[in-house]
Design an enzyme around this catalytic site. Structure first.
Site, short mmCIF file in Angstrom:
data_model
loop_
_atom_site.label_atom_id
_atom_site.label_comp_id
_atom_site.label_asym_id
_atom_site.label_seq_id
_atom_site.Cartn_x
_atom_site.Cartn_y
_atom_site.Cartn_z
N LYS A 1 0.75 -1.27 -0.01
CA LYS A 1 -0.03 -0.03 0.07
C LYS A 1 0.77 1.09 -0.10
O LYS A 1 0.41 2.35 -0.42
CB LYS A 1 -0.91 -0.01 1.29
CG LYS A 1 -1.81 -1.18 1.55
CD LYS A 1 -2.85 -1.46 0.40
CE LYS A 1 -4.06 -2.39 0.64
NZ LYS A 1 -3.63 -3.52 0.82
C1 LIG Z 1 -4.45 -4.86 0.49
C2 LIG Z 1 -3.61 -6.25 0.44
C3 LIG Z 1 -3.99 -7.27 -0.54
C4 LIG Z 1 -5.30 -7.00 -1.39
O1 LIG Z 1 -5.02 -5.82 -2.35
P1 LIG Z 1 -6.46 -5.29 -3.13
O2 LIG Z 1 -5.89 -4.33 -3.85
O3 LIG Z 1 -7.35 -4.86 -2.07
O4 LIG Z 1 -6.92 -6.51 -3.95
C5 LIG Z 1 -3.14 -8.31 -0.30
N1 LIG Z 1 -2.14 -8.41 0.07
C6 LIG Z 1 -1.84 -7.46 1.30
C7 LIG Z 1 -0.68 -7.59 1.97
C8 LIG Z 1 -2.64 -6.24 1.35
O5 LIG Z 1 -2.33 -5.28 2.38
#
Ligand SMILES: *Cc1c(COP(=O)(O)O)cnc(C)c1O
Length: 485
Positions: free
Chosen positions: A110
């Site tokens: 993120k």
């Molecule tokens: C948010 C997240 C996901 C999923 O990503 P999306 O964009 O919501 O599909 C997968 N793995 C981790 C570690 C995350 O933080």
């Protein structure tokens, strides 16, 4: 190119407006009216740094900022925050490339977008002359919350409020959020799961209005989140070229651990912008609503919700799927609105065959439960000395169901240390009850260095203890927005 709302395509805005608003007023998500080509050739891919690729992609997708502004946003947004030389890294193990996206400040992918979002937002405010302060509302399944808090803490004229499922995040994820400092931050647990938090936040966008404050979003419903994520698909391809693993034009598959469908949708955008992407494998955990949807054409949230070892994927309402459906429906906003209404009122919708055909032209799906993920963690560690987290492990286990897929990159979305107890268990070890002891043990066992920022949490004070019911979100937001004023 303009951005238009998936629920009313006559509602068009500039990329600047779309970043500020997050969610369209009609409840739809903003999408580009046409997906522009990236215009990157083999030489570009072989020579550009991560930052150069990211700036280039943002210039194409967010044209109203201007090159100078975007270059500065990328440079300042990323500078000094990543432990990998090129921001992200690509490693090879088990016959796959692993695109490690977790070397930023909060140890999850993120950060790739959220390091840039406050700058994208403040620049957009300035360029459009919006006099308001911006209150960022975020629902998190664990990782977005911390990355957003870290990014927005003490940014002038902004505030940030994060809602997380009180029982649905890992201990480390919770501590990361509860110890966040900053005069403009609020963190609040919700008695419910991620979907309750996300639905509550979407309602707050419609139900709360405070003079002088614009509500903004740091979730992947915001194109300011989605667009920076396109860059790392290009980077993965570029690295494989440079490493001699791929020749230009050859198709590369991606396996993406999926929750809200944001990450994988960025991969689809990369493909539509011209990157030679083969298949996109949507990997789900035991909450396999997307797997069932791709297999049957019925999206049905009337089912049990499981809390798993990959909490950031514990999601039943994958918001970004709406964007893909919009294109799959040939931009028929009325039809899409009807489907979304059915989902919220009846709990399901059925997509037409033509829609499923459109989606299946690019996407595959699979799911893997905690045990299959754990087996994968152990196998890759024992055979290749490659350590991965529980989310990446779901993707790996899904990839293994598609043997003979061709050249494939798995997106590695979080540091194993964010989920140390589950990773230790997967390795067949006894698990200390304290998460910091678990992290130390994992480090002693594997020699993989734990991120300093996670280790330091042990010494930090818990500052945020609020827990509320989902129906009280509006009131909480109103108060936070009034404080910001
Ligand atoms: C948010 C997240 C996901 C999923 O990503 P999306 O964009 O919501 O599909 C997968 N793995 C981790 C570690 C995350 O933080």
């Amino acid at each position: 190119m303009k951005y238009l709302s998936t629920r009313n395509k006559n509602n068009t805005v500039s990329s600047l407006e779309a970043v500020i608003q997050g969610l369209a007023e009609d409840g739809g998500l903003f999408v580009p009216s046409e997906i522009p080509p990236a215009g990157l050739c083999e030489e570009d891919l072989k020579s550009m740094s991560y930052d150069e690729i990211a700036a280039h992609i943002l210039n194409v997708l967010l044209p109203e900022y201007g090159k100078e502004t975007v270059d500065e946003i990328v440079e300042k947004g990323y500078d000094g925050k990543f432990s990998a030389a090129d921001r992200v890294d690509l490693k090879y193990a088990g016959g796959y490339g692993f695109l490690e996206l977790y070397h930023g400040p909060t140890s999850a992918f993120k950060d790739m977008a959220l390091c840039l979002l406050p700058r994208l937002l403040t620049a957009a405010n300035k360029l459009t002359g919006n006099p308001d302060k911006v209150m960022i509302l975020t629902a998190t399944s664990g990782d977005t919350g911390k990355a957003a808090l870290e990014a927005f803490a003490d940014v002038p004229d902004t505030g940030i409020t994060v809602f997380y499922p009180a029982l649905g995040v890992s201990d480390i994820q919770k501590l990361q959020m509860q110890t966040q400092s900053g005069g403009n931050v609020r963190v609040c647990g919700i008695e419910g799961n991620f979907d309750d938090a996300q639905t509550g936040v979407k309602k707050a966008f419609e139900g709360v209005s405070v003079d002088g404050v614009t509500l903004g979003s740091a979730n992947s419903i915001n194109i300011g989140r989605l667009t920076p994520q396109v860059a790392y698909y290009y980077y993965a391809y570029a690295r494989m070229l440079r490493d001699g693993k791929l020749s230009y034009g050859e198709e590369l598959n991606f396996v993406v651990p999926t929750g809200n469908f944001g990450d994988i949708l960025a991969g689809w955008l990369a493909k539509k912008m011209g990157l030679p992407v083969g298949r996109l494998l949507c990997a789900s955990n035991k909450n396999r609503i997307l797997t069932d949807f791709l297999e049957t054409g019925v999206y049905d949230r009337r089912r049990d919700f499981y809390t798993t070892d990959s909490p950031s994927m514990d999601i039943l309402i994958s918001s970004n799927l709406e964007r893909l459906l919009f294109y799959a429906l040939g931009m028929d906003d009325e039809k899409l609105k009807g489907m979304m209404k059915e989902l919220s009122e009846k709990g399901f919708y059925k997509a037409e065959d033509s829609v499923m055909g459109y989606i299946k032209a690019d996407f595959d799906c699979a799911s893997a439960d905690d045990e299959e993920g754990a087996r994968g963690i152990r196998k890759l560690w024992e055979e290749d000395r490659y350590l991965m987290d529980t989310h990446t492990a779901v993707a790996y286990a899904c990839a293994e169901q598609f043997k003979g897929y061709g050249k494939t990159v798995i997106l590695s979305t979080a540091s194993p240390y964010k989920f140390a107890p589950a990773v230790l268990r997967a390795l067949g070890e006894d698990v200390p009850s304290d998460c910091f002891e678990a992290m130390d043990k994992l480090e002693a066992l594997t020699g993989a260095v734990q991120p300093e920022r996670l280790k330091e949490l042990k010494k930090k004070t818990v500052l945020h203890k609020d827990v509320i019911k989902p129906e009280d979100i509006n009131e909480y937001v109103r108060e936070a927005a009034n404080d910001l004023r």
